[in-house]
Design an enzyme around this catalytic site. Structure first.
Site, PDB file in Angstrom:
ATOM      1  N   SER B 131      27.861  52.504  48.241  1.00  0.00           N
ATOM      2  CA  SER B 131      27.691  51.245  47.519  1.00  0.00           C
ATOM      3  C   SER B 131      29.008  50.741  46.957  1.00  0.00           C
ATOM      4  CB  SER B 131      26.704  51.430  46.367  1.00  0.00           C
ATOM      5  OG  SER B 131      25.439  51.733  46.857  1.00  0.00           O
ATOM      6  N   GLU B 246      18.397  61.071  53.039  1.00  0.00           N
ATOM      7  CA  GLU B 246      18.414  60.932  51.585  1.00  0.00           C
ATOM      8  C   GLU B 246      17.068  60.485  51.042  1.00  0.00           C
ATOM      9  OE1 GLU B 246      21.147  58.877  48.180  1.00  0.00           O
ATOM     10  OE2 GLU B 246      20.496  57.593  49.801  1.00  0.00           O
TER      11      GLU B 246
END
Lengths: 359, 401
Positions: B131, B246
């Site tokens: 991110s 994830e």
């Protein structure tokens, strides 16, 4: 460790679903219920031919005795097609009680006639859950007096199963009682008020001094109602996805708008785990009976909440059409609405679940 | 439908219990606290090595890369998780559950040997550089740049939400290497040491008061061009492989089930105006509603496990886990906070604090989890599009300035 439906179970469910898709269309249902009729003789004949009423009845009495998970799969299919067919009382609760609490004579005389569709039962358990009258039903010398409100499937039945406060269950012949039809939102299932005045009755002997049989019958009924709601809510979700994928506004199908897409996703996310809850509860009846009461209460309550959520969101996804009689979505909305209150409201069964855990 | 385990799996469970009975005293957390940091690290590494040797950690990773080299078996993996939780013994790890599978799937032979064995031993730890401040849900728009200079990539830019960056030895990182290409085709997946010159890690304090995340700044960070997983410009597809691994972990129903037990305990223990909170019909009903949801999610996970054990893709039951599970955990914590009244607002090691302040901590942390790892809204897009088949939002033409 295998938490999935077998091929036979999948086949059973798709057979019933396919039959209903062809023979229990919305037009047929509309036609059937227009004069407050709640059974369809043609539908009953077809479902009897498929063996539906014998799903938990032992083979020696003409049933298939497949089990309660299979019964729940059928209930789901019936809910999915809003079928006007008295399944929960006649095909599940009555066979359970007669098999486990009936005399040899009662078993031999009643069970075979259920499998052939000759007799149907009304279920009058408001003395045990949700009593709203001041004159409780009491047994005296082989006769019953009192009043039972909200008798399930009570309009076209030959016999009525009536419970009293202590958990005893009696069989009464319908013509012997005074009946009054109630008109609920859901016209696919009948609710009847029954008045008893020294009415002749026969006790199911196993229920005398053993209230657990009635309580177990209630739990099984709750699982079936949860399954019926699961089916009805799944249909409402499927119709929503289909509509959102076809209806265009602003030159786009409305399902491409996140506001609409997210309503569909929320319905799916709430409903999908319900399927596992219903499967587990229905499987527990024979495999893990010590857990049945708790999971039946939770299945009943949770499906009531999720069903209500889906019924509301699905109507919204359909926009103004969802509100019309023309589309008929309200038949599912109303079936889910009635299911929510039968055999224990969500708050009542949650309190039962709390007490069952000693909380 | 059969909820019993077959004899083979029951035997596997018995063997595992015997192993835990005989060895649990060697696990971290069981050996007492009178050890230095270095000694504790050694205990953790020895425990991990023992678990791999016995096939209870890194189960399916080939032996040549330091794993236990066993066949994939979701039921055995489930039994291991259940028994370690039951014994309250720290389970082993499979290295980093995002990086290791990605390197094994897509790395070169040399990269596998370099990265996987030390990661499994716990000697090489990782953080994830995905991110960026301007690239959250729209991750593929990321703008951290890397250009080639000689044998190196030279990286400039910034990452955010980088958990554990202050302690990690290594980072796996998405950078834009082909600025002219369409956004999904211009990204590369690099791995490099966090000690590389030019990396600046700044802790990011969240609403919980803790710094679980960091901002990571790159200024002319030089990384050899060999330290790329997959090809140049294919990093997006490599990363999707990682995200797949994830998301599996978030919203675990076992966590909700054990949290529900803790909620019950505190509602039975605490009183308001002389009444047990458990006897207050409002909180009692809220608890029971949540229990119904916990059970539904628990059986949903049994359905997923069954699909996996048959080698089938679970579909919708799996797509909803992160969305529903994180929200459920949040609501369980919210119930306790509401029921405790003023006590529920205490935090910061306050006097009268209940359960070490964990209910507020969880209530806030769960909100972070509802947002992180793909926001709830992104999850609903995924459910709507992949599971229900609804069309994507139409792409706007680039707005010309």
């Amino acid at each position: 460790m295998d938490f999935a439906l077998s091929e036979e179970q999948q086949f059973l469910q798709s057979t019933v679903s396919d039959y209903l898709a062809a023979n229990c269309t919305l037009d047929r249902v509309r036609d059937c219920v227009k004069d407050f009729q709640t059974t369809d003789p043609n539908l009953t004949e077809g479902l009897v031919a498929l063996g539906v009423p014998g799903v938990v009845i032992p083979e020696e009495f003409g049933g298939t005795e497949l089990g309660y998970l299979e019964a729940a799969l059928i209930a789901e299919a019936l809910g999915g097609s809003i079928a006007p067919f008295p399944f929960i009382g006649t095909s599940v609760i009555a066979p359970y009680l007669i098999t486990h609490a009936g005399s040899d004579e009662q078993r031999a005389s009643l069970l075979p006639k259920i499998t052939t569709g000759e007799i149907q039962f009304g279920i009058a358990f408001t003395e045990s859950i949700g009593r709203r009258v001041t004159n409780p039903t009491q047994a005296n010398d082989g006769r019953l007096s009192g009043e039972q409100t909200f008798v399930i499937d009570g309009s076209d039945c030959e016999l009525i199963l009536i419970s009293t406060e202590g958990g005893e269950v009696f069989v009464v012949e319908s013509p012997a009682v005074e009946r009054e039809e109630l008109k609920s939102i859901d016209r696919t299932r009948s609710l009847t008020r029954v008045k008893l005045d020294n009415t002749p009755c026969e006790v199911l002997p196993g229920t005398v001094d053993d209230p657990t049989l009635l309580s177990h019958a209630l739990d099984i009924g709750r699982i079936m109602i949860a399954a019926d709601t699961l089916g009805a809510a799944q249909t409402m979700l499927d119709k929503s996805v289909e509509y959102a994928g076809e209806r265009k506004q602003f030159n786009r199908v409305i399902g491409s708008f996140q506001a609409v897409k997210h309503m569909c996703a929320e319905m799916a996310a709430e409903l999908e785990p319900c399927r596992s809850l219903v499967w587990y509860a229905a499987h527990s009846v024979l495999a893990i009976p010590s857990e049945t009461h708790l999971v039946a209460c939770h299945a009943k309550a949770h499906l009531a909440e999720v069903g209500q959520f889906v019924a509301r969101k699905s109507t919204e996804v359909h926009g103004g059409m969802g509100f019309t009689d023309l589309l008929g979505l309200h038949y599912w909305f109303k079936r889910i609405g009635l299911n929510r209150q039968l055999l224990g409201t969500p708050d009542q069964v949650r309190e039962e679940a709390a007490q069952a855990q000693g909380w | 439908m059969d909820l019993e385990y077959s004899a083979e799996y029951e035997q596997y469970r018995q063997d595992l219990r015997k192993f835990l009975d005989e060895n649990k005293h060697r696990s971290p957390g069981m050996v007492g606290t009178a050890f230095t940091g270095e000694e504790r690290e050694k205990i953790a590494r020895d425990w991990q090595a023992l678990l791999i040797e016995n096939g209870y950690a890194a189960r399916t990773i080939p032996k040549e890369y330091g794993g236990a080299g066993q066949e994939p078996d979701p039921l055995k993996a489930h039994i291991i998780a259940e028994e370690f939780a039951r014994y309250r013994v720290r389970p082993g790890h499979s290295g980093d559950n995002r990086l290791v599978p990605t390197v094994l799937d897509l790395g070169t032979e040399e990269q596998k040997r370099w990265l996987v064995p030390p990661t499994l031993r716990g000697e090489m730890t990782w953080c994830q550089g995905y991110s960026e401040p301007q690239s959250g849900s729209d991750l593929a728009s990321l703008s951290t740049r890397a250009h080639v200079d000689g044998d190196d990539f030279v990286i400039n830019g910034q990452k955010i939400w980088t958990s554990g960056a202050q302690r990690a030895d290594m980072i796996f990182c998405l950078v834009r290497t082909e600025p002219e290409a369409p956004k999904h085709q211009g990204i590369s997946y690099l791995v490099f040491s966090m000690k590389t010159p030019g990396i600046d890690v700044r802790p990011l304090v969240t609403m919980t008061g803790e710094a679980t995340f960091n901002e990571v700044f790159f200024t002319d960070v030089r990384v050899p061009t060999t330290q790329i997983i997959g090809k140049r410009g294919e990093g997006w597809f490599v990363a999707n492989n990682t995200l797949k691994y994830e998301r599996e972990g978030l919203g675990d129903p076992n966590q909700a089930e054990s949290r529900l037990r803790e909620v019950v305990a505190i509602l039975e223990r605490e009183t308001v105006d002389g009444q047990r909170i458990m006897d207050n019909p409002v909180y009692r009903d809220r608890l029971l509603r949540l229990q119904g949801q916990v059970l539904a999610m628990k059986y949903n996970s049994m359905r997923i496990l069954t699909s996996r054990s048959k080698g089938e893709e679970p579909g919708l039951p799996r797509w909803i886990v992160k969305l529903q599970g994180c929200e459920l955990n949040h609501q369980l914590a919210g119930l306790v906070i509401d029921a405790l009244g003023e006590l529920g607002t205490l935090y910061y090691n306050s006097p009268l604090l209940r359960d070490r302040g964990m209910w507020q901590q969880r209530y806030m942390m769960d909100l972070g989890l509802i947002i992180g790892g793909g926001t709830a809204q992104i999850q609903k897009n995924i459910i709507g599009e992949r599971a229900l088949g609804l069309p994507k939002e139409p792409k706007y033409a680039e707005v010309s300035s």
